[in-house]
Design a protein around this motif. Structure first.
Motif, mmCIF file in Angstrom:
data_model
loop_
_atom_site.group_PDB
_atom_site.id
_atom_site.type_symbol
_atom_site.label_atom_id
_atom_site.label_comp_id
_atom_site.label_asym_id
_atom_site.label_seq_id
_atom_site.Cartn_x
_atom_site.Cartn_y
_atom_site.Cartn_z
ATOM 1 N N GLU A 96 9.093 -32.450 -7.777
ATOM 2 C CA GLU A 96 8.830 -31.509 -6.682
ATOM 3 C C GLU A 96 9.470 -30.154 -6.982
ATOM 4 O O GLU A 96 8.871 -29.114 -6.764
ATOM 5 N N MET A 97 10.696 -30.205 -7.490
ATOM 6 C CA MET A 97 11.413 -28.950 -7.761
ATOM 7 C C MET A 97 10.740 -28.168 -8.881
ATOM 8 O O MET A 97 10.639 -26.946 -8.823
ATOM 9 N N VAL A 98 10.265 -28.892 -9.901
ATOM 10 C CA VAL A 98 9.651 -28.218 -11.041
ATOM 11 C C VAL A 98 8.242 -27.736 -10.689
ATOM 12 O O VAL A 98 7.851 -26.623 -11.032
ATOM 13 N N ALA A 99 7.510 -28.587 -9.976
ATOM 14 C CA ALA A 99 6.126 -28.238 -9.655
ATOM 15 C C ALA A 99 6.060 -27.122 -8.621
ATOM 16 O O ALA A 99 5.022 -26.476 -8.472
ATOM 17 N N GLY A 100 7.171 -26.912 -7.908
ATOM 18 C CA GLY A 100 7.225 -25.812 -6.967
ATOM 19 C C GLY A 100 6.211 -25.912 -5.840
ATOM 20 O O GLY A 100 5.524 -24.958 -5.504
ATOM 21 N N THR A 101 6.059 -27.106 -5.281
ATOM 22 C CA THR A 101 5.152 -27.270 -4.146
ATOM 23 C C THR A 101 5.714 -26.538 -2.950
ATOM 24 O O THR A 101 6.916 -26.348 -2.809
ATOM 25 N N SER A 102 4.813 -26.109 -2.064
ATOM 26 C CA SER A 102 5.281 -25.419 -0.857
ATOM 27 C C SER A 102 4.300 -25.670 0.278
ATOM 28 O O SER A 102 3.262 -26.280 0.087
ATOM 29 N N GLY A 103 4.694 -25.225 1.472
ATOM 30 C CA GLY A 103 3.816 -25.378 2.626
ATOM 31 C C GLY A 103 4.059 -26.674 3.363
ATOM 32 O O GLY A 103 5.042 -27.367 3.110
ATOM 33 N N ALA A 104 3.146 -26.974 4.291
ATOM 34 C CA ALA A 104 3.336 -28.104 5.193
ATOM 35 C C ALA A 104 3.347 -29.424 4.436
ATOM 36 O O ALA A 104 3.998 -30.370 4.838
ATOM 37 N N ARG A 105 2.611 -29.495 3.314
ATOM 38 C CA ARG A 105 2.524 -30.753 2.586
ATOM 39 C C ARG A 105 3.594 -30.865 1.491
ATOM 40 O O ARG A 105 3.448 -31.654 0.569
ATOM 41 N N SER A 106 4.641 -30.024 1.600
ATOM 42 C CA SER A 106 5.653 -30.091 0.554
ATOM 43 C C SER A 106 6.688 -31.146 0.901
ATOM 44 O O SER A 106 6.955 -31.428 2.060
ATOM 45 N N GLY A 107 7.265 -31.734 -0.128
ATOM 46 C CA GLY A 107 8.245 -32.794 0.063
ATOM 47 C C GLY A 107 9.625 -32.267 0.387
ATOM 48 O O GLY A 107 9.844 -31.049 0.443
ATOM 49 N N LEU A 108 10.537 -33.207 0.571
ATOM 50 C CA LEU A 108 11.882 -32.861 1.009
ATOM 51 C C LEU A 108 12.630 -32.043 -0.040
ATOM 52 O O LEU A 108 13.406 -31.144 0.297
ATOM 53 N N ALA A 109 12.387 -32.349 -1.316
ATOM 54 C CA ALA A 109 13.097 -31.631 -2.375
ATOM 55 C C ALA A 109 12.665 -30.171 -2.422
ATOM 56 O O ALA A 109 13.485 -29.272 -2.624
ATOM 57 N N SER A 110 11.351 -29.911 -2.200
ATOM 58 C CA SER A 110 10.877 -28.524 -2.164
ATOM 59 C C SER A 110 11.531 -27.774 -1.010
ATOM 60 O O SER A 110 11.935 -26.619 -1.144
ATOM 61 N N ARG A 111 11.644 -28.486 0.119
ATOM 62 C CA ARG A 111 12.267 -27.853 1.289
ATOM 63 C C ARG A 111 13.744 -27.566 1.045
ATOM 64 O O ARG A 111 14.282 -26.547 1.480
ATOM 65 N N LEU A 112 14.408 -28.478 0.333
ATOM 66 C CA LEU A 112 15.821 -28.274 -0.008
ATOM 67 C C LEU A 112 15.965 -27.001 -0.837
ATOM 68 O O LEU A 112 16.806 -26.138 -0.567
ATOM 69 N N LEU A 113 15.078 -26.850 -1.826
ATOM 70 C CA LEU A 113 15.134 -25.700 -2.715
ATOM 71 C C LEU A 113 14.876 -24.401 -1.952
ATOM 72 O O LEU A 113 15.613 -23.417 -2.092
ATOM 73 N N GLU A 114 13.832 -24.426 -1.098
ATOM 74 C CA GLU A 114 13.496 -23.253 -0.279
ATOM 75 C C GLU A 114 14.683 -22.836 0.578
ATOM 76 O O GLU A 114 15.054 -21.660 0.644
ATOM 77 N N ALA A 115 15.296 -23.841 1.255
ATOM 78 C CA ALA A 115 16.411 -23.555 2.153
ATOM 79 C C ALA A 115 17.578 -22.935 1.386
ATOM 80 O O ALA A 115 18.231 -22.011 1.863
ATOM 81 N N SER A 116 17.822 -23.437 0.162
ATOM 82 C CA SER A 116 18.950 -22.907 -0.612
ATOM 83 C C SER A 116 18.664 -21.473 -1.051
ATOM 84 O O SER A 116 19.566 -20.651 -1.104
ATOM 85 N N TYR A 117 17.394 -21.152 -1.344
ATOM 86 C CA TYR A 117 17.036 -19.759 -1.698
ATOM 87 C C TYR A 117 17.348 -18.817 -0.543
ATOM 88 O O TYR A 117 17.734 -17.675 -0.729
ATOM 89 N N ARG A 118 17.131 -19.345 0.686
ATOM 90 C CA ARG A 118 17.377 -18.501 1.864
ATOM 91 C C ARG A 118 18.814 -18.612 2.354
ATOM 92 O O ARG A 118 19.148 -18.157 3.447
ATOM 93 N N LEU A 119 19.662 -19.256 1.537
ATOM 94 C CA LEU A 119 21.079 -19.485 1.869
ATOM 95 C C LEU A 119 21.263 -20.262 3.166
ATOM 96 O O LEU A 119 22.300 -20.161 3.822
ATOM 97 N N GLU A 120 20.219 -21.041 3.558
ATOM 98 C CA GLU A 120 20.374 -21.933 4.719
ATOM 99 C C GLU A 120 20.978 -23.247 4.216
ATOM 100 O O GLU A 120 20.311 -24.256 4.106
#
Lengths: 246, 254
Positions: free
Chosen positions: B190-214
């Motif tokens: 998930e982290m490598v494939a860089g999925t995003s949006g509503a159908r993205s998995g938990l790992a993608s969301r983790l990565l997104e949140a860390s980019y936004r310092l959340e």
């Protein structure tokens, strides 16, 4: 040699790939319905001879003529270990030859004959060593095989259990008269059970004696204490000693 | 009592963590407190659980696929010494190659994201199943093999009545390891494939949140993934105990 023998070995030898001569050329005929023991110290080729008869290994030379058909109704084999499937109940273990061979036979009767009627649903690990061996014998006889081969089946058991199983095995044989070839390193066991004791010697494995044991059937536990029994044991023991000295 | 010990240790550690954050007044974008993480989870729990479901779908699908293909391949390899000698080295290569390095190619070749994740997670999970099952197939009692031969058993009868049960404890041991690997594989993919949006998995969301310092939200994702791995292990352990309870030494008896 008679042609109606259960099994006839002519000039049969076995050399393993390592170069070890397990068995020097042997001639042997076993008449049907007989109880024959192979006795000798370890390394004398008695287990090799049994496996050759079973067709589990092929001879390096010579020929073996067998009077039985392959499959569970032809042959039963009892190993030194009970060799039960740990994942299957006693009844399923005993019924295995029937399911594989598609042959008929009565699992419950085989269990009852070996005193296991109450343990049909038990798993092997819940049984004692003696009981496991009983299950193993029940499996070997369930399809009433023409030839029953037993490779030191009681070697790992204590003497009480062993004597009990000897008595039961003999009663079973008296009732059915299958051909039995029984491998053991116990002279007393061989003499008690058999009509004929084949004495073997190691390096290389070979037959050094062939003793007829003529006690009346059915034999009872009292036989073990008789003079005639002790004499017969001494005769076999003497042949074993000569074989080792030669 | 024994079961409560790890729980008590965890609670004490969390309390110490909470206290340290408050005493030293560490800002949330550096290190969130357990309370902040719990709050972040409470706020977006629906969203995060939806992400978890996506990750779980891939993980479970990859594990099931690895179980069947791994057991099947192990059986084929066990049937022929030549096949094993020829192919097993490639199974090892599959195991030692970090899947991150294969991911870019898979992403180019396969357009469906679910399939990309599935392939990568499957690659991460299959080796323990192949190698353990193969070991199990080879460990069948030689005397029982002889007995099956004496009775004239067919190849199929030997496979189903002797080899499969002999290999089962080993297969289940492999499956327990592969459960965790399937989850790790999915997360990395998930982290490598860089999925995003509503159908993205938990790992993608983790990565997104860390980019936004959340960081609180990112750590909530992290905690959820840890818990998932633990539950997966416990489920596979229970499955193993259940299937082996009557006969194998590894299964606990009451």
């Amino acid at each position: 040699m008679s042609t109606d023998a259960a099994v006839t070995l002519s000039g049969v030898s076995k050399t393993f790939p390592s170069g070890t001569v397990a068995l020097a050329p042997v001639d042997l005929a076993i008449a049907p319905g007989r109880f024959v023991s192979l006795v000798g110290p370890s390394g004398c080729g008695k287990s090799t001879l049994l496996r050759l008869i079973a067709d589990l290994i092929v001879p390096s030379s010579g020929t073996i003529a067998r009077a039985w058909t392959s499959g569970p109704s032809g042959i039963g084999f009892v190993f030194q270990d009970p060799t039960l499937m740990p994942w299957a109940t006693v009844a399923d273990n005993v019924g295995l030859p029937l399911r594989i061979g598609g042959t008929t036979g009565d699992v419950n009767a085989a269990l009852a004959r070996m005193g296991l009627a109450d343990f049909a649903k038990a798993y092997p690990r819940e049984l004692s060593g003696g009981m496991r061996m009983r299950a193993s014998i029940a499996r070997a006889i369930v399809a009433a095989p023409a030839m029953l081969l037993m490779d030191e089946p009681f070697a790992a058991l204590d003497e009480f259990t062993r004597f009990g199983l000897n008595d039961d095995l003999l009663a079973l044989w008296n009732a059915h008269r299958w051909t039995v070839v029984f491998v053991t390193h116990s002279i007393r066991e061989a003499v008690f059970l058999s009509e004929r004791v084949i004495v073997m010697s190691p390096r290389p494995g070979r037959i050094v004696g062939d003793v007829a044991i003529q006690f009346d059937q059915p034999r009872t536990a009292a036989l073990r204490n008789s003079h005639a029994f002790v004499d017969a044991c001494a005769r076999v023991s003497g042949l074993l000693g000569e074989g080792l000295a030669a | 009592m024994k079961r409560l010990l790890p729980l008590a240790f965890g609670l004490i550690a969390l309390a110490a963590w909470e206290a340290a954050i408050r005493i030293y007044q560490v800002p949330e974008y550096i290190m969130p407190s357990p309370r902040a993480i719990a709050q972040a989870f409470g706020k977006d729990s629906g969203d995060l659980l939806a992400g978890l479901l996506v990750t779980l779908e891939v993980t479970v699908a990859a594990l099931v696929l690895a179980a069947f293909t791994g057991a099947g391949l192990a059986f084929l390899l066990s049937q022929s010494k030549l096949a094993e000698q020829t192919l097993f080295p490639y199974a090892i290569i599959l195991q030692v190659t970090p899947i991150v390095t294969i991911a870019p190619f898979i992403i180019i070749w396969v357009s469906n994201v679910f399939v990309v994740l599935l392939i990568l997670a499957w690659m991460a999970a299959i080796f323990p199943i192949i190698s353990n099952t193969l070991l199990g197939l080879k460990s069948a009692d030689p005397n029982l093999r002889d007995l099956f031969r004496l009775y004239g058993a067919s190849r199929w009868q030997t496979a189903t009545r002797l080899l499969a049960p002999s290999a089962l404890p080993y297969f289940l041991g492999g499956l327990r390891i592969s459960g965790g690997l399937a989850l790790i594989g999915t997360v990395v993919a998930e982290m490598v494939a860089g999925t995003s949006g509503a159908r993205s998995g938990l790992a993608s969301r983790l990565l997104e949140a860390s980019y936004r310092l959340e960081l609180a939200r990112a750590m909530a994702c992290f905690a959820l993934l840890s818990a998932t791995g633990l539950v997966l292990y416990l489920l596979l352990d229970a499955l193993s105990n259940r299937l082996l309870q009557h006969w194998h030494e590894s299964a606990r008896t009451e």
